[in-house]
Design an enzyme around this catalytic site. Structure first.
Site, PDB file in Angstrom:
ATOM      1  N   LYS A  45       0.802  -1.232   0.000  1.00  0.00           N
ATOM      2  CA  LYS A  45       0.000   0.000   0.000  1.00  0.00           C
ATOM      3  C   LYS A  45       0.832   1.277   0.000  1.00  0.00           C
ATOM      4  O   LYS A  45       0.369   2.336   0.442  1.00  0.00           O
ATOM      5  CB  LYS A  45      -0.995   0.041   1.179  1.00  0.00           C
ATOM      6  CG  LYS A  45      -1.778  -1.209   1.448  1.00  0.00           C
ATOM      7  CD  LYS A  45      -2.248  -1.957   0.237  1.00  0.00           C
ATOM      8  CE  LYS A  45      -3.411  -1.353  -0.484  1.00  0.00           C
ATOM      9  NZ  LYS A  45      -3.822  -2.250  -1.624  1.00  0.00           N
ATOM     10  N   TRP A  78       5.362 -10.083  -8.925  1.00  0.00           N
ATOM     11  CA  TRP A  78       5.900 -10.130  -7.555  1.00  0.00           C
ATOM     12  C   TRP A  78       6.759 -11.377  -7.440  1.00  0.00           C
ATOM     13  O   TRP A  78       6.273 -12.511  -7.588  1.00  0.00           O
ATOM     14  CB  TRP A  78       4.772 -10.193  -6.537  1.00  0.00           C
ATOM     15  CG  TRP A  78       4.241  -8.865  -6.119  1.00  0.00           C
ATOM     16  CD1 TRP A  78       4.563  -8.181  -4.986  1.00  0.00           C
ATOM     17  CD2 TRP A  78       3.272  -8.049  -6.799  1.00  0.00           C
ATOM     18  NE1 TRP A  78       3.869  -6.995  -4.929  1.00  0.00           N
ATOM     19  CE2 TRP A  78       3.070  -6.886  -6.029  1.00  0.00           C
ATOM     20  CE3 TRP A  78       2.565  -8.180  -8.007  1.00  0.00           C
ATOM     21  CZ2 TRP A  78       2.192  -5.877  -6.405  1.00  0.00           C
ATOM     22  CZ3 TRP A  78       1.699  -7.173  -8.378  1.00  0.00           C
ATOM     23  CH2 TRP A  78       1.518  -6.042  -7.580  1.00  0.00           C
ATOM     24  N   HIS A 100       7.393  -7.335  -2.166  1.00  0.00           N
ATOM     25  CA  HIS A 100       7.005  -6.756  -0.872  1.00  0.00           C
ATOM     26  C   HIS A 100       7.913  -7.317   0.226  1.00  0.00           C
ATOM     27  O   HIS A 100       7.696  -7.061   1.405  1.00  0.00           O
ATOM     28  CB  HIS A 100       5.571  -7.140  -0.510  1.00  0.00           C
ATOM     29  CG  HIS A 100       4.505  -6.380  -1.236  1.00  0.00           C
ATOM     30  ND1 HIS A 100       4.622  -5.067  -1.598  1.00  0.00           N
ATOM     31  CD2 HIS A 100       3.257  -6.762  -1.641  1.00  0.00           C
ATOM     32  CE1 HIS A 100       3.503  -4.678  -2.199  1.00  0.00           C
ATOM     33  NE2 HIS A 100       2.665  -5.686  -2.241  1.00  0.00           N
ATOM     34  N   SER A 130      -4.922   2.599   4.203  1.00  0.00           N
ATOM     35  CA  SER A 130      -5.115   1.925   2.911  1.00  0.00           C
ATOM     36  C   SER A 130      -5.145   0.404   3.096  1.00  0.00           C
ATOM     37  O   SER A 130      -5.974  -0.308   2.519  1.00  0.00           O
ATOM     38  CB  SER A 130      -3.977   2.337   1.968  1.00  0.00           C
ATOM     39  OG  SER A 130      -4.073   1.700   0.734  1.00  0.00           O
ATOM     40  N   ARG A 250      -8.518   3.355  -4.258  1.00  0.00           N
ATOM     41  CA  ARG A 250      -9.505   3.841  -3.297  1.00  0.00           C
ATOM     42  C   ARG A 250      -9.607   5.369  -3.334  1.00  0.00           C
ATOM     43  O   ARG A 250     -10.584   5.922  -3.795  1.00  0.00           O
ATOM     44  CB  ARG A 250      -9.088   3.332  -1.903  1.00  0.00           C
ATOM     45  CG  ARG A 250     -10.128   3.392  -0.825  1.00  0.00           C
ATOM     46  CD  ARG A 250      -9.521   2.867   0.471  1.00  0.00           C
ATOM     47  NE  ARG A 250      -8.321   3.610   0.826  1.00  0.00           N
ATOM     48  CZ  ARG A 250      -8.286   4.645   1.654  1.00  0.00           C
ATOM     49  NH1 ARG A 250      -9.385   5.043   2.249  1.00  0.00           N
ATOM     50  NH2 ARG A 250      -7.143   5.267   1.921  1.00  0.00           N
TER      51      ARG A 250
END
Ligand code: PPS
Length: 287
Positions: A45, A78, A100, A130, A250
């Site tokens: 995020k 990823w 990540h 988030s 969002r």
């Protein structure tokens, strides 16, 4: 690969079993990086999808074809997710790879590597908000219950992908150590995307002429990315991401955490932040 309720653990860090297996995590930590790779590293995020879009736009000189036809997880997979070996091993030239994972887990794989690494950092207050809303829509992440409970788990490093503090301290400690390391914040990109795009293109050794830059900027605006099905996850079925509970794209704002945090939560956050980050001074720009 559903495994929506499965969790995988590596080095005490929890990962959603829908996207990770022990094999895929071990593949990542032993990955033979090539010097020609570009690695986008982020805590979740923090602007991952945005940076995937920016790097794609720059490398394609603003031509939107790739970003409009190929999903982000295929053009910038990823590393630690189960499908990445198939995608990465099939690609022979330059690769954009996303992760990540905290630096500590990739330290061995990146030792002596000249791969270009872009680390994106975001104000953790906006990250946790988030992440909370993402947990509500993503059925492969545990139900977050209340924001208060989720905030505690985040501050204790118990959420998926581990502690934000360890992630940021680990990766930023590599500035000036890893051969090709570039750190940029979501806030800088938000306040001056054009300036950031120029800096990133220069780091990637792919300077853009004005027209290419203008096309890249247009492609990476929040509204363009929000409406692009190759990056907004609307193609993911509802049983995996429940689109009736929220949107992946969002709000795309900075400082919006103020609309969620209570005064008590702000104090608690600030206390934990100052004790965790005392040797890692980072300031986040605001509007
Ligand atoms: S993930 O799940 O880790 O890959 O998520 P990540 O892409 O890192 O972060 C998602 C947040 O980034 C916002 N976003 C953007 N903001 C501004 N401009 C652009 N182009 C953009 N693209 C994605 C996205 O809206 C999420 O932030 P929030 O605050 O939830 O809106």
């Amino acid at each position: 690969m559903a495994r929506l309720d499965v969790r995988e653990t590596l080095h005490n860090i929890s990962f959603p079993g829908h996207l990770h297996t022990q094999d895929s995590l071990n593949y990542a930590i032993n990955f033979p990086f090539r010097d020609t790779d570009t690695l986008i590293a982020t805590y979740p995020k923090s602007g991952t999808t945005w940076m995937q879009g920016i790097v794609t736009a720059i490398e394609n000189r603003g031509d939107p074809h790739l970003s409009k036809t190929v999903p982000n997880w295929t053009r910038a997979p990823w590393l630690e997710q189960y499908y990445s070996p198939g995608v990465l091993e099939a690609s022979h030239g330059h690769r954009i790879i996303t992760t990540h994972l905290p630096y500590q887990l990739l330290a061995n794989a990146l030792q002596d590597s000249k791969a270009k690494i872009i680390y994106v950092i975001r104000n953790p207050r906006d990250v946790v908000v988030s992440y909370y809303y993402f947990h509500k829509m993503a059925n492969f992440l545990p139900d977050p219950n209340s924001f208060d409970e989720f905030l505690d788990e985040f501050l204790e490093g118990k959420v998926s992908y581990g502690s934000w503090f360890d992630h940021v301290k680990g990766w930023t400690s590599q500035a000036g150590v890893l051969a090709n390391f570039f750190c940029i914040s979501y806030e800088e990109m938000w306040l001056d995307l054009q300036g950031c795009m120029k800096r990133i293109s220069s780091f990637l050794e792919c300077p853009l002429v004005d027209e290419e830059l203008a096309r890249s900027l247009k492609q990476c605006s929040f509204s363009s990315m929000r409406d692009n099905p190759m990056v907004n996850y609307t193609q993911v079925p509802n049983e995996i991401m429940d689109h009736s509970k929220g949107h992946f794209m969002r709000k795309g704002k900075i400082g919006d955490w103020r609309n969620t945090f209570t005064e008590v939560q702000i104090d608690h956050f600030d206390n934990v932040y100052s004790s965790q980050m005392q040797n890692c001074p980072i300031t986040f720009l605001s509007e």
